[in-house]
Design a protein around this motif. Sequence first.
Motif, PDB file in Angstrom:
ATOM      1  N   SER A   1      49.424  52.913  44.899  1.00 49.51           N
ATOM      2  CA  SER A   1      50.347  51.994  45.586  1.00 49.51           C
ATOM      3  C   SER A   1      49.606  51.165  46.618  1.00 49.51           C
ATOM      4  O   SER A   1      49.761  49.946  46.685  1.00 49.51           O
ATOM      5  N   ARG A   2      48.811  51.826  47.428  1.00 50.83           N
ATOM      6  CA  ARG A   2      48.097  51.122  48.493  1.00 50.83           C
ATOM      7  C   ARG A   2      47.085  50.139  47.917  1.00 50.83           C
ATOM      8  O   ARG A   2      47.008  48.979  48.346  1.00 50.83           O
ATOM      9  N   TYR A   3      46.294  50.577  46.968  1.00 45.35           N
ATOM     10  CA  TYR A   3      45.304  49.688  46.363  1.00 45.35           C
ATOM     11  C   TYR A   3      45.975  48.599  45.536  1.00 45.35           C
ATOM     12  O   TYR A   3      45.510  47.463  45.495  1.00 45.35           O
ATOM     13  N   THR A  48      47.532  41.239  46.613  1.00 37.20           N
ATOM     14  CA  THR A  48      47.366  40.291  47.720  1.00 37.20           C
ATOM     15  C   THR A  48      46.080  39.493  47.548  1.00 37.20           C
ATOM     16  O   THR A  48      46.063  38.271  47.764  1.00 37.20           O
ATOM     17  N   GLN A  49      45.019  40.165  47.140  1.00 40.62           N
ATOM     18  CA  GLN A  49      43.749  39.468  46.902  1.00 40.62           C
ATOM     19  C   GLN A  49      43.904  38.452  45.777  1.00 40.62           C
ATOM     20  O   GLN A  49      43.380  37.335  45.860  1.00 40.62           O
ATOM     21  N   TYR A 103      38.667  51.956  38.482  1.00 40.41           N
ATOM     22  CA  TYR A 103      39.919  52.369  39.111  1.00 40.41           C
ATOM     23  C   TYR A 103      40.872  51.187  39.232  1.00 40.41           C
ATOM     24  O   TYR A 103      42.081  51.318  39.023  1.00 40.41           O
ATOM     25  N   MET A 104      40.331  50.018  39.535  1.00 39.33           N
ATOM     26  CA  MET A 104      41.176  48.833  39.633  1.00 39.33           C
ATOM     27  C   MET A 104      41.852  48.556  38.294  1.00 39.33           C
ATOM     28  O   MET A 104      43.040  48.238  38.250  1.00 39.33           O
ATOM     29  N   GLU A 105      41.113  48.707  37.205  1.00 43.64           N
ATOM     30  CA  GLU A 105      41.691  48.478  35.871  1.00 43.64           C
ATOM     31  C   GLU A 105      42.850  49.434  35.613  1.00 43.64           C
ATOM     32  O   GLU A 105      43.858  49.051  35.017  1.00 43.64           O
ATOM     33  N   GLN A 106      42.738  50.682  36.069  1.00 41.57           N
ATOM     34  CA  GLN A 106      43.836  51.647  35.919  1.00 41.57           C
ATOM     35  C   GLN A 106      45.075  51.194  36.689  1.00 41.57           C
ATOM     36  O   GLN A 106      46.203  51.387  36.240  1.00 41.57           O
ATOM     37  N   ILE A 107      44.846  50.611  37.833  1.00 41.36           N
ATOM     38  CA  ILE A 107      45.948  50.143  38.673  1.00 41.36           C
ATOM     39  C   ILE A 107      46.597  48.900  38.071  1.00 41.36           C
ATOM     40  O   ILE A 107      47.815  48.713  38.153  1.00 41.36           O
ATOM     41  N   LEU A 147      58.585  46.483  48.128  1.00 41.00           N
ATOM     42  CA  LEU A 147      59.397  47.438  47.375  1.00 41.00           C
ATOM     43  C   LEU A 147      59.105  47.347  45.886  1.00 41.00           C
ATOM     44  O   LEU A 147      58.961  48.375  45.217  1.00 41.00           O
ATOM     45  N   ASP A 148      58.992  46.132  45.357  1.00 46.78           N
ATOM     46  CA  ASP A 148      58.680  45.962  43.935  1.00 46.78           C
ATOM     47  C   ASP A 148      57.381  46.678  43.568  1.00 46.78           C
ATOM     48  O   ASP A 148      57.307  47.375  42.560  1.00 46.78           O
ATOM     49  N   VAL A 149      56.370  46.486  44.393  1.00 48.15           N
ATOM     50  CA  VAL A 149      55.051  47.074  44.113  1.00 48.15           C
ATOM     51  C   VAL A 149      55.103  48.589  44.241  1.00 48.15           C
ATOM     52  O   VAL A 149      54.616  49.316  43.368  1.00 48.15           O
TER      53      VAL A 149
END
Length: 146
Positions: free
Chosen positions: A7-9, A15-16, A42-46, A78-80
């Motif tokens: 969630s945080r990442y 945003t980036q 890890y980014m790809e998983q997110i 909330l959506d994210v």
Amino acid sequence: MKLSTKSRYGLRILTQIVVDTEDGTPVGGKEVARRQRISTAYMEQILIPLRNVGMITAVRGRNGGYLLNRDPEEITLLDVLEVFEGKLELVDGATCDHCDNMATCPTKDVWRRLSRVLQEESKSITLADLAKKMKASTSSSPEYFI
């Protein structure tokens, strides 16, 4: 309550992407990962669940990368969070739909109220708000603004 790193990442990554695609051109995944100090793997998983719900799209090719599918003013915190955490409630049964003690529970209204406040506050923050904050902090370390 503790939010997952996804969630945080995920919020940082989105945003980036908003900041880096203002001109309409996709941003490469490696660039986003580098700027946010997240491993590409890890980014790809997110990104997978974010693509699955239609928040982002992947553009293939030499100048490919990622773009938002919706206006950043329309995507809320909330959506994210709900992509990664599910329905944002402080306790199971905060809506009391499946609580055996619904009629006599002295705390149900507390959990409902706090969950509602958390949801409403999360709805009031958009990716556009966070992107403005990120751009304003470019002189310091924007990777850690969230």
